[in-house]
Design a protein around this motif. Structure first.
Motif, short mmCIF file in Angstrom:
data_model
loop_
_atom_site.label_atom_id
_atom_site.label_comp_id
_atom_site.label_asym_id
_atom_site.label_seq_id
_atom_site.Cartn_x
_atom_site.Cartn_y
_atom_site.Cartn_z
N ILE A 191 0.83 -1.21 0.00
CA ILE A 191 0.00 0.00 0.00
C ILE A 191 0.87 1.26 0.00
CG2 ILE A 191 -2.01 -1.08 1.05
CD1 ILE A 191 -1.15 0.11 3.74
N GLY A 192 2.16 1.06 -0.30
CA GLY A 192 3.05 2.21 -0.39
C GLY A 192 3.83 2.52 0.85
N LEU A 193 3.77 1.65 1.87
CA LEU A 193 4.52 1.86 3.10
C LEU A 193 5.87 1.15 3.01
CD1 LEU A 193 1.68 1.30 5.73
CD2 LEU A 193 2.39 3.43 4.63
N VAL A 221 -1.59 0.91 -5.37
CA VAL A 221 -0.64 1.52 -4.43
C VAL A 221 -0.88 3.04 -4.39
CG1 VAL A 221 1.72 1.55 -3.61
CG2 VAL A 221 0.99 -0.28 -5.14
N THR A 222 -2.11 3.39 -4.05
CA THR A 222 -2.52 4.78 -3.98
C THR A 222 -3.38 5.01 -2.74
OG1 THR A 222 -2.55 4.97 -6.39
CG2 THR A 222 -3.76 6.64 -5.16
N VAL A 223 -3.17 6.14 -2.08
CA VAL A 223 -4.04 6.52 -0.96
C VAL A 223 -5.35 7.05 -1.52
CG1 VAL A 223 -4.31 7.96 1.08
CG2 VAL A 223 -2.05 7.11 0.45
N LEU A 224 -6.45 6.43 -1.13
CA LEU A 224 -7.77 6.89 -1.57
C LEU A 224 -8.39 7.85 -0.57
CD1 LEU A 224 -9.28 3.51 -2.82
CD2 LEU A 224 -8.13 5.27 -4.18
N HIS A 225 -8.09 7.62 0.70
CA HIS A 225 -8.70 8.46 1.74
C HIS A 225 -7.84 8.40 2.99
CE1 HIS A 225 -11.62 10.15 4.54
NE2 HIS A 225 -11.50 9.07 5.29
N GLU A 226 -7.49 9.55 3.52
CA GLU A 226 -6.78 9.63 4.79
C GLU A 226 -7.72 10.21 5.82
OE1 GLU A 226 -2.18 10.43 4.51
OE2 GLU A 226 -3.24 11.90 3.28
N ASP A 227 -7.64 9.67 7.03
CA ASP A 227 -8.45 10.27 8.08
C ASP A 227 -8.03 11.72 8.20
OD1 ASP A 227 -10.37 10.44 9.97
OD2 ASP A 227 -9.18 9.57 11.60
#
Length: 299
Positions: free
Chosen positions: A60-62, A200-206
């Motif tokens: 997930i890109g980490l 491997v992309t962030v769709l939503h961050e808190d």
């Protein structure tokens, strides 16, 4: 009752204060270096499947691949005994949410059963039922919440299930409907990003604290929200315009030279709260002592 929310932004931290009738009621602090990943939603790529562990590792890109167990993969037919090889394949794309931050040599823990919180409720897009927090014990209130949520979800044809949080107890019908509409808009925007984005992309961050304060604290009783950072104020206006249109006009930029927390006496309240002896409104006080082994509080 007059209520204001103050948002103070500095590079190392964000601070939020809730002022009620001129008196500080709540202070929330978030340090930039310690923001967690729990609640973030990613479009990941399965990099390894381990049938023996009934699990898969997802990029997930980490720094380290994240861990996804078969029991944390939502299946519509509810067949929890399905093999991991039947659920995911190596190289496949998958939308996941972090439920546990990385720790030491272990990567983050994931689930595909997405849940998105708001002030009064949680949206679970894959489910269709209505739930109420077990901490709300009054049967009449539980029935009232179920009736409001069920009726509005049916008339609005909102997909997914809703769970009323503890904060929903006593909340008005208008506020609950407002929350459901907010979650509906947010989930649609996440789906749109997922359809267009590569793996491997962030769709939503808190949300960062400044925007979480808008989501969780702003209500009919709040007269205004004052923010001392122009960039955060601009983001807050965009956020409110999209998700909280009724609150857009309440958000103000504070450009004054005097720090906003000094203006309202918040800094003095913070210093009082951090003293060894903390005075209480009742006339009593707390004595807080910290040692290497423990922290003791004497009332």
């Amino acid at each position: 009752m007059s209520e204001e929310i103050l948002i103070n932004i500095t590079p190392p931290e964000t601070r939020v204060a809730v002022i009620e009738n001129g008196v500080v009621q709540e202070i929330i602090i978030e340090r930039t270096a310690r923001r967690g990943l729990v609640g973030n939603i990613y479009k990941g790529k399965v990099c390894r499947v381990l049938p023996g562990m009934q699990a898969a590792f997802v990029d997930i890109g980490l720094e380290r691949a994240a861990f996804l167990h078969a029991s944390d993969i939502f299946t519509g037919d509810r067949q929890d005994s399905q093999q991991i090889t039947e659920l995911v394949r190596e190289g496949g794309e998958i939308v996941v949410q972090v439920v546990k931050d990385p720790l030491g040599s272990k990567g983050a823990r994931l689930t595909t059963n997405i849940s998105i919180p708001s002030r009064y409720m949680v949206l679970v897009p894959q489910m269709q039922n209505i739930g109420v927090s077990q901490k709300i014990e009054d049967d009449t209130e539980r029935a009232r919440l179920r009736q409001i949520l069920s009726a509005f979800a049916e008339e609005s044809d909102i997909p997914g299930g809703f769970i009323a949080r503890t904060a929903a107890e006593g909340a008005g019908e208008e506020a609950l409907r407002y929350d459901m509409q907010y979650l509906q808009r947010l989930w649609r925007s996440i789906q749109e990003r997922a359809a267009e984005a590569r793996a491997v992309t962030v769709l939503h961050e808190d949300l960062p604290l400044g925007l979480r304060a808008l989501r969780d604290l702003v209500g009919p009783e709040v007269e205004r929200v004052r923010i001392d950072s122009r960039s955060t104020w601009e983001k807050a206006r965009l956020f409110a315009h999209k998700f909280l249109p009724d609150s857009d006009a309440q958000i103000e930029y504070y450009p004054g030279e005097r720090p906003i927390f000094d203006l309202y006496g918040v800094e003095d309240e913070i210093q009082k709260a951090l003293r060894r002896t903390v005075e209480l409104k009742s006339g009593g006080h707390l004595v807080i002592d910290q040692t290497e082994a423990m922290t003791t509080i004497d009332v």
